[in-house]
Design an enzyme around this catalytic site. Structure first.
Site, PDB file in Angstrom:
ATOM      1  N   GLN A   1       0.845  -1.199   0.000  1.00 39.40           N
ATOM      2  CA  GLN A   1       0.000   0.000   0.000  1.00 39.40           C
ATOM      3  C   GLN A   1       0.881   1.249   0.000  1.00 39.40           C
ATOM      4  O   GLN A   1       1.528   1.551   1.007  1.00 39.40           O
ATOM      5  CB  GLN A   1      -0.868  -0.043   1.263  1.00 39.40           C
ATOM      6  CG  GLN A   1      -1.778   1.138   1.468  1.00 39.40           C
ATOM      7  CD  GLN A   1      -2.346   1.147   2.897  1.00 39.40           C
ATOM      8  OE1 GLN A   1      -1.767   0.546   3.801  1.00 39.40           O
ATOM      9  NE2 GLN A   1      -3.440   1.826   3.090  1.00 39.40           N
TER      10      GLN A   1
ATOM     11  N   SER B   1       1.151   6.429   2.640  1.00 37.42           N
ATOM     12  CA  SER B   1       1.835   7.400   3.508  1.00 37.42           C
ATOM     13  C   SER B   1       3.058   7.993   2.831  1.00 37.42           C
ATOM     14  O   SER B   1       3.747   7.318   2.062  1.00 37.42           O
ATOM     15  CB  SER B   1       2.291   6.725   4.804  1.00 37.42           C
ATOM     16  OG  SER B   1       1.211   6.144   5.464  1.00 37.42           O
TER      17      SER B   1
ATOM     18  N   SER C   1       4.686  -1.398   4.193  1.00 34.46           N
ATOM     19  CA  SER C   1       4.827  -2.790   4.614  1.00 34.46           C
ATOM     20  C   SER C   1       4.861  -3.698   3.386  1.00 34.46           C
ATOM     21  O   SER C   1       4.105  -3.484   2.432  1.00 34.46           O
ATOM     22  CB  SER C   1       3.650  -3.216   5.490  1.00 34.46           C
ATOM     23  OG  SER C   1       3.478  -2.315   6.545  1.00 34.46           O
TER      24      SER C   1
ATOM     25  N   GLU D   1      -9.070  -1.504   5.874  1.00 32.52           N
ATOM     26  CA  GLU D   1      -7.796  -1.709   6.577  1.00 32.52           C
ATOM     27  C   GLU D   1      -8.040  -1.803   8.078  1.00 32.52           C
ATOM     28  O   GLU D   1      -7.488  -2.654   8.768  1.00 32.52           O
ATOM     29  CB  GLU D   1      -6.840  -0.551   6.278  1.00 32.52           C
ATOM     30  CG  GLU D   1      -5.540  -0.644   7.072  1.00 32.52           C
ATOM     31  CD  GLU D   1      -4.498   0.389   6.636  1.00 32.52           C
ATOM     32  OE1 GLU D   1      -4.871   1.376   5.995  1.00 32.52           O
ATOM     33  OE2 GLU D   1      -3.321   0.176   6.957  1.00 32.52           O
TER      34      GLU D   1
ATOM     35  N   GLU E   1      -5.154   8.512  18.024  1.00 29.31           N
ATOM     36  CA  GLU E   1      -5.730   9.857  18.185  1.00 29.31           C
ATOM     37  C   GLU E   1      -6.665  10.167  17.014  1.00 29.31           C
ATOM     38  O   GLU E   1      -7.767  10.699  17.192  1.00 29.31           O
ATOM     39  CB  GLU E   1      -4.613  10.918  18.249  1.00 29.31           C
ATOM     40  CG  GLU E   1      -3.752  10.879  19.498  1.00 29.31           C
ATOM     41  CD  GLU E   1      -2.710   9.754  19.466  1.00 29.31           C
ATOM     42  OE1 GLU E   1      -2.471   9.173  18.394  1.00 29.31           O
ATOM     43  OE2 GLU E   1      -2.149   9.443  20.537  1.00 29.31           O
TER      44      GLU E   1
HETATM   45  C1  FAD Z   1       3.967  -0.964  11.479  1.00 32.04           C
HETATM   46  C2  FAD Z   1       3.480   0.066  10.514  1.00 32.04           C
HETATM   47  C3  FAD Z   1       3.146  -0.313   9.224  1.00 32.04           C
HETATM   48  C4  FAD Z   1       2.702   0.638   8.304  1.00 32.04           C
HETATM   49  N1  FAD Z   1       2.399   0.231   7.029  1.00 32.04           N
HETATM   50  C5  FAD Z   1       2.029   1.148   6.100  1.00 32.04           C
HETATM   51  C6  FAD Z   1       1.801   0.763   4.749  1.00 32.04           C
HETATM   52  O1  FAD Z   1       1.946  -0.409   4.381  1.00 32.04           O
HETATM   53  N2  FAD Z   1       1.461   1.711   3.852  1.00 32.04           N
HETATM   54  C7  FAD Z   1       1.296   3.013   4.203  1.00 32.04           C
HETATM   55  O2  FAD Z   1       0.935   3.814   3.345  1.00 32.04           O
HETATM   56  N3  FAD Z   1       1.511   3.434   5.485  1.00 32.04           N
HETATM   57  C8  FAD Z   1       1.879   2.522   6.430  1.00 32.04           C
HETATM   58  N4  FAD Z   1       2.123   2.919   7.734  1.00 32.04           N
HETATM   59  C9  FAD Z   1       2.067   4.347   8.037  1.00 32.04           C
HETATM   60  C10 FAD Z   1       0.900   4.778   8.923  1.00 32.04           C
HETATM   61  O3  FAD Z   1      -0.312   4.741   8.224  1.00 32.04           O
HETATM   62  C11 FAD Z   1       1.241   6.191   9.415  1.00 32.04           C
HETATM   63  O4  FAD Z   1       2.407   6.105  10.210  1.00 32.04           O
HETATM   64  C12 FAD Z   1       0.122   6.805  10.220  1.00 32.04           C
HETATM   65  O5  FAD Z   1      -0.981   7.093   9.407  1.00 32.04           O
HETATM   66  C13 FAD Z   1       0.560   8.092  10.956  1.00 32.04           C
HETATM   67  O6  FAD Z   1       1.173   8.986  10.107  1.00 32.04           O
HETATM   68  P1  FAD Z   1       2.587   9.656  10.477  1.00 32.04           P
HETATM   69  O7  FAD Z   1       3.525   8.533  10.826  1.00 32.04           O
HETATM   70  O8  FAD Z   1       2.964  10.566   9.369  1.00 32.04           O
HETATM   71  O9  FAD Z   1       2.341  10.459  11.819  1.00 32.04           O
HETATM   72  P2  FAD Z   1       1.718  11.937  11.939  1.00 32.04           P
HETATM   73  O10 FAD Z   1       0.492  12.015  11.100  1.00 32.04           O
HETATM   74  O11 FAD Z   1       2.796  12.932  11.684  1.00 32.04           O
HETATM   75  O12 FAD Z   1       1.291  11.962  13.453  1.00 32.04           O
HETATM   76  C14 FAD Z   1       2.186  12.322  14.504  1.00 32.04           C
HETATM   77  C15 FAD Z   1       1.394  12.405  15.810  1.00 32.04           C
HETATM   78  O13 FAD Z   1       0.412  13.455  15.717  1.00 32.04           O
HETATM   79  C16 FAD Z   1      -0.885  12.947  16.028  1.00 32.04           C
HETATM   80  N5  FAD Z   1      -1.920  13.616  15.213  1.00 32.04           N
HETATM   81  C17 FAD Z   1      -1.862  13.873  13.884  1.00 32.04           C
HETATM   82  N6  FAD Z   1      -2.995  14.457  13.469  1.00 32.04           N
HETATM   83  C18 FAD Z   1      -3.805  14.571  14.541  1.00 32.04           C
HETATM   84  C19 FAD Z   1      -5.127  15.082  14.755  1.00 32.04           C
HETATM   85  N7  FAD Z   1      -5.842  15.603  13.744  1.00 32.04           N
HETATM   86  N8  FAD Z   1      -5.633  15.017  16.010  1.00 32.04           N
HETATM   87  C20 FAD Z   1      -4.922  14.486  17.045  1.00 32.04           C
HETATM   88  N9  FAD Z   1      -3.669  13.988  16.904  1.00 32.04           N
HETATM   89  C21 FAD Z   1      -3.117  14.026  15.677  1.00 32.04           C
HETATM   90  C22 FAD Z   1      -0.811  11.469  15.704  1.00 32.04           C
HETATM   91  O14 FAD Z   1      -1.780  10.733  16.401  1.00 32.04           O
HETATM   92  C23 FAD Z   1       0.602  11.127  16.117  1.00 32.04           C
HETATM   93  O15 FAD Z   1       0.661  10.870  17.493  1.00 32.04           O
HETATM   94  C24 FAD Z   1       2.571   1.990   8.686  1.00 32.04           C
HETATM   95  C25 FAD Z   1       2.916   2.381   9.997  1.00 32.04           C
HETATM   96  C26 FAD Z   1       3.370   1.427  10.892  1.00 32.04           C
HETATM   97  C27 FAD Z   1       3.718   1.865  12.299  1.00 32.04           C
END
Ligand code: FAD
Length: 393
Positions: A112, A115, A147, A230, A363
């Protein structure tokens, strides 16, 4: 109308024509798909029989009793849980015929590409560009946390096709060929020491327009189907009573009487009850699913799953004392999937940290439940009507 008796008969026919003991694994899986016994709620000709989804359990039980091979769902979870329902809903007939069979048999692994470094929770802010060039789209950008990209033949991809529109409206959804020379996959090592996920660089990747899912500019709508599925896929696996992680913790408790304390007993009982409530809620959600697409309730399920996985694995590490801190293998590996019950407590504890991030952070899921399940006022959004290219980044 297909009922349980009909499915038992069809399963017996499949087993008679392709005895598991003497049939090649892949041949068996292909035959199962062609018999409509792969996912019975899918349409006929696409691995199903248009039967109620709940009847899948009948087929699975008969096949398990006969020792039939499975399709290793842990390895192909993104294909099964996310790509398949999206292709089924938005794909053309050609796309469904081309992609669904090898997806289900596991011949083709999916990943996928959603991100990005600057777009996770705020996924609609994504910057990967897709520009039309004749019959193709040319894609440039960077994805992250992907992933299984190291195993994948195909990816579901969302990219920006019109930067002049507000962020949710200028996105289009594609199927990306991971063997295209413009796709570069680099491992990202996690807290577990393993690299389940990757960063993916897309440079001049050519995607034929025939591999677009849904209309141009409708990618956000298509992606909602993926994301809803998902959350159900991550949080809603069918498990037996005292199955999954709570089963491992309960087994530890029974096996190690010398480590028991009153406090740990009380906490285990509370976790056991919470796990059972979550399991039964999952059953109810699956029954709702038999009537259509998953709704925002799946977010609640995924939220509960993440919280429980972290609490139970934390309890286990504490209960096992120094044994809970052992870790068998820290060498960098690129695994096939996640194993929450077959590994040691230290792995479970570390891997569970990602559960509250992957598939939407806890969150963000709380926001979804608040707004779309409980009907509370939405968060203020100031960027909804601003062209994506004018947003601060
Ligand atoms: C094990 C694992 C596998 C993954 N696999 C995939 C994959 O296969 N494909 C893919 O596309 N992605 C994948 N991801 C990515 C995942 O979808 C993102 O990490 C996730 O959506 C969070 O985005 P970010 O890491 O950019 O954090 P951010 O969006 O930058 O968030 C940082 C912090 O801010 C908080 N925050 C952000 N916005 C808000 C809001 N509006 N209100 C309150 N709090 C908020 C969040 O909760 C978090 O604590 C994976 C992640 C992990 C950990």
């Amino acid at each position: 109308m297909t009922d349980a008796a009909d499915l038992r008969r069809r399963t017996a026919d499949l087993l008679a024509a392709h005895p598991p003991a003497t049939t090649d694994r892949l041949d068996f899986l292909r035959a199962r798909f062609d018999a409509g016994l792969a996912w019975v709620h899918f349409p006929e000709g696409l691995g199903g029989l248009d039967a109620p989804r709940s009847l899948q359990a009948v087929v699975d039980a008969e096949l398990a009793a006969a020792g039939a091979p499975g399709n290793d769902p842990g390895r192909i979870g993104i294909g099964l849980g996310m790509a398949a329902p999206t292709i089924l809903r938005f794909g053309t007939d050609e796309q469904k015929q081309r992609f669904l069979r090898p997806l289900w048999t596991g011949e083709e692994v999916w990943c996928q590409l959603f991100s990005e470094p600057g777009a996770g929770s705020d996924l609609a802010a994504l910057a990967t560009r897709a520009v039309r060039d004749g019959e193709d789209w040319v894609v440039d950008g960077q994805k992250v946390w992907t992933s299984s990209a190291h195993l994948a033949r195909w990816a579901i991809l969302i990219a920006r096709t019109d930067p002049d529109l507000p962020k949710h409206r200028g996105i289009t959804y594609f199927v990306c060929d991971m063997t295209d020379p413009g796709v570069e996959v680099r491992p990202l090592r996690q807290i577990t020491g393993e690299a389940e996920f990757n960063e993916v660089f897309l440079t001049g990747v050519r995607i034929p327009d025939a591999h677009r899912l849904g209309e141009v500019g409708e990618g956000w709508k298509v992606a909602q189907t993926t994301l809803m599925n998902e959350r159900v896929a991550i949080g809603g696996n069918r498990i037996p009573r005292e199955g999954g992680m709570i089963g491992v913790a309960a087994a530890d408790w029974r096996a190690r009487p010398e480590l028991r304390t009153h406090d740990l007993h009380q906490r285990l009982l509370t976790l056991w009850v919470d796990a059972e409530v979550a399991r039964l809620t999952g059953e109810r959600l699956r029954q709702q699913l038999t009537k259509g697409q998953p709704g925002p309730e799946g977010s609640g399920m995924k939220l509960a799953f993440a919280r429980l996985a972290q609490d139970i694995s934390g309890w286990e590490v504490e209960f096992l004392a120094e044994d809970g801190l052992t870790y068998d293998d820290w060498t960098m590996r690129r695994p096939d999937g996640v194993d929450f019950t077959g590994r040691e407590a230290g792995y479970r504890y570390l891997r569970a940290k990602g559960n509250s991030i992957e598939g939407g952070t806890s969150e963000v899921l709380l926001n979804i439940v608040a707004e779309r399940v409980l009907g509370l006022p939405p968060e203020p959004r100031t960027d909804k009507d601003v062209a994506w290219k004018d947003l601060p980044r």
